[in-house]
Design a protein around this motif. Structure first.
Motif, PDB file in Angstrom:
ATOM      1  N   GLY A  84     -68.185  87.414 -34.644  1.00  0.00           N
ATOM      2  CA  GLY A  84     -68.404  86.751 -35.910  1.00  0.00           C
ATOM      3  C   GLY A  84     -67.190  86.986 -36.789  1.00  0.00           C
ATOM      4  N   GLY A  85     -66.574  85.904 -37.245  1.00  0.00           N
ATOM      5  CA  GLY A  85     -65.375  86.048 -38.054  1.00  0.00           C
ATOM      6  C   GLY A  85     -65.351  85.083 -39.214  1.00  0.00           C
ATOM      7  N   ASN A  86     -64.358  85.267 -40.071  1.00  0.00           N
ATOM      8  CA  ASN A  86     -64.182  84.403 -41.239  1.00  0.00           C
ATOM      9  C   ASN A  86     -62.753  83.879 -41.279  1.00  0.00           C
ATOM     10  N   THR A  87     -62.619  82.626 -41.691  1.00  0.00           N
ATOM     11  CA  THR A  87     -61.295  82.039 -41.902  1.00  0.00           C
ATOM     12  C   THR A  87     -61.276  81.372 -43.277  1.00  0.00           C
ATOM     13  N   GLY A  88     -60.068  81.207 -43.782  1.00  0.00           N
ATOM     14  CA  GLY A  88     -59.911  80.486 -45.039  1.00  0.00           C
ATOM     15  C   GLY A  88     -60.760  81.055 -46.159  1.00  0.00           C
ATOM     16  N   ASP A  89     -61.445  80.179 -46.851  1.00  0.00           N
ATOM     17  CA  ASP A  89     -62.237  80.558 -48.016  1.00  0.00           C
ATOM     18  C   ASP A  89     -63.657  80.924 -47.604  1.00  0.00           C
ATOM     19  N   GLY A  90     -63.764  81.966 -46.742  1.00  0.00           N
ATOM     20  CA  GLY A  90     -65.078  82.474 -46.359  1.00  0.00           C
ATOM     21  C   GLY A  90     -65.849  81.613 -45.385  1.00  0.00           C
ATOM     22  N   ASN A  91     -65.173  80.769 -44.604  1.00  0.00           N
ATOM     23  CA  ASN A  91     -65.863  79.967 -43.597  1.00  0.00           C
ATOM     24  C   ASN A  91     -66.223  80.831 -42.397  1.00  0.00           C
ATOM     25  N   LYS A  92     -67.495  80.804 -42.014  1.00  0.00           N
ATOM     26  CA  LYS A  92     -67.963  81.607 -40.887  1.00  0.00           C
ATOM     27  C   LYS A  92     -67.639  80.904 -39.573  1.00  0.00           C
ATOM     28  N   GLN A  93     -67.118  81.694 -38.620  1.00  0.00           N
ATOM     29  CA  GLN A  93     -66.800  81.166 -37.291  1.00  0.00           C
ATOM     30  C   GLN A  93     -67.431  82.096 -36.249  1.00  0.00           C
ATOM     31  N   ILE A  94     -68.098  81.512 -35.275  1.00  0.00           N
ATOM     32  CA  ILE A  94     -68.713  82.304 -34.204  1.00  0.00           C
ATOM     33  C   ILE A  94     -68.053  81.927 -32.882  1.00  0.00           C
ATOM     34  N   TYR A  95     -67.484  82.934 -32.233  1.00  0.00           N
ATOM     35  CA  TYR A  95     -66.876  82.771 -30.906  1.00  0.00           C
ATOM     36  C   TYR A  95     -67.850  83.399 -29.911  1.00  0.00           C
ATOM     37  N   GLU A  96     -68.233  82.641 -28.874  1.00  0.00           N
ATOM     38  CA  GLU A  96     -69.194  83.195 -27.913  1.00  0.00           C
ATOM     39  C   GLU A  96     -68.816  82.799 -26.493  1.00  0.00           C
ATOM     40  N   PHE A  97     -68.863  83.785 -25.600  1.00  0.00           N
ATOM     41  CA  PHE A  97     -68.646  83.577 -24.167  1.00  0.00           C
ATOM     42  C   PHE A  97     -69.841  84.184 -23.452  1.00  0.00           C
ATOM     43  N   SER A  98     -70.402  83.457 -22.497  1.00  0.00           N
ATOM     44  CA  SER A  98     -71.600  83.986 -21.842  1.00  0.00           C
ATOM     45  C   SER A  98     -71.578  83.717 -20.345  1.00  0.00           C
ATOM     46  N   LEU A  99     -72.332  84.532 -19.611  1.00  0.00           N
ATOM     47  CA  LEU A  99     -72.525  84.361 -18.178  1.00  0.00           C
ATOM     48  C   LEU A  99     -74.003  84.515 -17.853  1.00  0.00           C
ATOM     49  N   LYS A 100     -74.476  83.710 -16.926  1.00  0.00           N
ATOM     50  CA  LYS A 100     -75.839  83.854 -16.398  1.00  0.00           C
ATOM     51  C   LYS A 100     -75.729  83.810 -14.887  1.00  0.00           C
ATOM     52  N   LEU A 101     -76.018  84.925 -14.237  1.00  0.00           N
ATOM     53  CA  LEU A 101     -75.699  85.096 -12.826  1.00  0.00           C
ATOM     54  C   LEU A 101     -76.952  85.329 -11.980  1.00  0.00           C
ATOM     55  N   ASP A 102     -77.079  84.574 -10.893  1.00  0.00           N
ATOM     56  CA  ASP A 102     -78.139  84.847  -9.920  1.00  0.00           C
ATOM     57  C   ASP A 102     -77.833  86.106  -9.120  1.00  0.00           C
ATOM     58  N   SER A 103     -76.540  86.338  -8.863  1.00  0.00           N
ATOM     59  CA  SER A 103     -76.131  87.508  -8.070  1.00  0.00           C
ATOM     60  C   SER A 103     -74.937  88.183  -8.719  1.00  0.00           C
ATOM     61  N   ASN A 104     -75.189  89.301  -9.361  1.00  0.00           N
ATOM     62  CA  ASN A 104     -74.131  90.088  -9.984  1.00  0.00           C
ATOM     63  C   ASN A 104     -73.060  90.494  -8.966  1.00  0.00           C
ATOM     64  N   PRO A 105     -73.430  91.107  -7.815  1.00  0.00           N
ATOM     65  CA  PRO A 105     -72.368  91.542  -6.893  1.00  0.00           C
ATOM     66  C   PRO A 105     -71.564  90.392  -6.307  1.00  0.00           C
ATOM     67  N   GLU A 106     -72.196  89.246  -6.038  1.00  0.00           N
ATOM     68  CA  GLU A 106     -71.443  88.130  -5.479  1.00  0.00           C
ATOM     69  C   GLU A 106     -70.457  87.559  -6.503  1.00  0.00           C
ATOM     70  N   PHE A 107     -70.869  87.491  -7.778  1.00  0.00           N
ATOM     71  CA  PHE A 107     -69.955  86.990  -8.796  1.00  0.00           C
ATOM     72  C   PHE A 107     -68.812  87.975  -9.015  1.00  0.00           C
ATOM     73  N   THR A 108     -69.141  89.273  -9.123  1.00  0.00           N
ATOM     74  CA  THR A 108     -68.104  90.295  -9.300  1.00  0.00           C
ATOM     75  C   THR A 108     -67.114  90.265  -8.140  1.00  0.00           C
ATOM     76  N   ALA A 109     -67.635  90.117  -6.925  1.00  0.00           N
ATOM     77  CA  ALA A 109     -66.766  90.047  -5.750  1.00  0.00           C
ATOM     78  C   ALA A 109     -65.861  88.822  -5.807  1.00  0.00           C
ATOM     79  N   SER A 110     -66.381  87.718  -6.333  1.00  0.00           N
ATOM     80  CA  SER A 110     -65.563  86.507  -6.458  1.00  0.00           C
ATOM     81  C   SER A 110     -64.404  86.718  -7.421  1.00  0.00           C
ATOM     82  N   VAL A 111     -64.650  87.482  -8.494  1.00  0.00           N
ATOM     83  CA  VAL A 111     -63.576  87.807  -9.428  1.00  0.00           C
ATOM     84  C   VAL A 111     -62.552  88.714  -8.743  1.00  0.00           C
ATOM     85  N   LEU A 112     -63.015  89.692  -7.991  1.00  0.00           N
ATOM     86  CA  LEU A 112     -62.110  90.587  -7.259  1.00  0.00           C
ATOM     87  C   LEU A 112     -61.206  89.810  -6.313  1.00  0.00           C
TER      88      LEU A 112
END
Length: 325
Positions: A255-283
């Motif tokens: 949650g951040g602010n820019t300019g004259d108090g404008n609120k900005q929300i930056y969000e990154f998300s993951l929803k994984l069926d298989s944690n180890p398979e996704f982690t392995a794919s990153v590796l």
């Protein structure tokens, strides 16, 4: 096409996921899986299995070794050892110990002119990158990370290292109330316990001291001590029936602010069926980067902050500019 030759150390869920990721990577070839178990006990179609003690004999045949052990005890020992012989990637995820782990691996990799990318995965890893991006873009603001609901590989591994534990899994549960406050732009001050709870399901060895197991889990530094932790003892049949999958995910929110108090929300998300398979794919993607960086004589330990996105992609720079920019 000259294929990058890959080795895998460890044949747990992460190692199995790495095999699957390599299968769909046209520029890679799996040379062997190295294990502490009897290699003859592993039946993997089309894959050579060898004892971990045979790894030094393959220094000229493997370009990058993917280390798939746990962070609690395996990687602190294995990562510097293998960095003396191979380019490596690992998923060391004990956040508080990453600086000292980096130095340990860096010394070994620099002396051997190898490249080792540490703490690769989604957190640490992709979430780490997004925390840096959000902080750089919105300097007036606060970062928040929420994990789950999901099964944590690292915390589950830590549970299984406790004396008297036969099997165990741990679920990280984010607080919906805390996430709602963050998304509203309030930038609240939240304690560790206010953001998450941890729920453990443990199969104990016959005759084990259950009270001692519960106490050791709940007081474990870096894993459970700072959280509201619940420990449930179940049977092996219940574990197999109810906890055999490994879903996970989470959110990085700033949650951040820019300019004259404008609120900005930056969000990154993951929803994984298989944690180890996704982690392995990153590796596996970062194994490509380790190979390329080493070819450029960029030796020593690296983190995901040091690796440009183009290094992890099998596509050419021209293709990336045309199709993704």
């Amino acid at each position: 096409m000259t294929k990058i030759k890959i080795g895998i150390v460890g044949y747990g869920n992460l190692g199995k996921g790495a095999i699957e990721a390599i299968k769909v990577s046209p520029d890679m070839e799996l040379v062997a899986v190295f294990t502490r178990r009897d290699p003859q006990s592993l039946q993997i179609d089309g894959v050579k299995t060898l004892h971990i003690g045979d790894a030094p004999n393959y220094q000229n045949e493997i370009d990058v070794m993917i280390l798939c052990g746990g962070s609690a005890t395996d990687l602190p020992e294995q990562a510097p050892l293998f960095a003396e012989m191979f380019n490596t990637v690992d998923s060391f995820d004990t956040h508080a110990k990453i600086p000292e782990f980096f130095e340990l691996v860096n010394r070994a990799a620099v002396s051997s002119k190898k490249t080792s990318i540490i703490s690769v995965g989604w957190d640490p890893g992709l979430f780490s990158i997004n925390r840096v991006l959000a902080d750089a873009i919105l300097p007036v603001g606060e970062n928040y990370t929420f994990w789950g609901k999901g099964l944590s590989q690292g915390h589950s591994d830590a549970i299984r290292r406790v004396e008297g534990v036969k099997h165990g899994v741990q679920y990280t549960i984010p607080s919906e109330d805390a996430m709602d406050k963050v998304r509203s732009g309030l930038n609240p001050e939240l304690s560790t316990a206010e953001k998450h709870s941890r729920v453990c399901y443990v199969v104990a060895e016959e005759g084990a001291d259950l009270a001692s197991i519960e106490s050791e889990i709940k007081t474990m530094p870096n894993y459970f001590a700072d959280y509201n932790t619940e420990v449930n003892f179940i049977t092996e049949e219940e574990l197999q029936r109810d906890h055999s999958k490994a879903p996970h995910g989470g959110f990085v929110i700033r949650g951040g602010n820019t300019g004259d108090g404008n609120k900005q929300i930056y969000e990154f998300s993951l929803k994984l069926d298989s944690n180890p398979e996704f982690t392995a794919s990153v590796l596996v993607a970062y194994a490509r980067a380790a190979y390329r960086l080493n070819k450029e004589n960029q030796y020593g330990a690296k983190s995901v902050f040091d690796v440009a996105p183009s290094y992890i992609s099998p596509r050419t720079a021209e293709e990336l500019r045309k199709d993704y920019l």
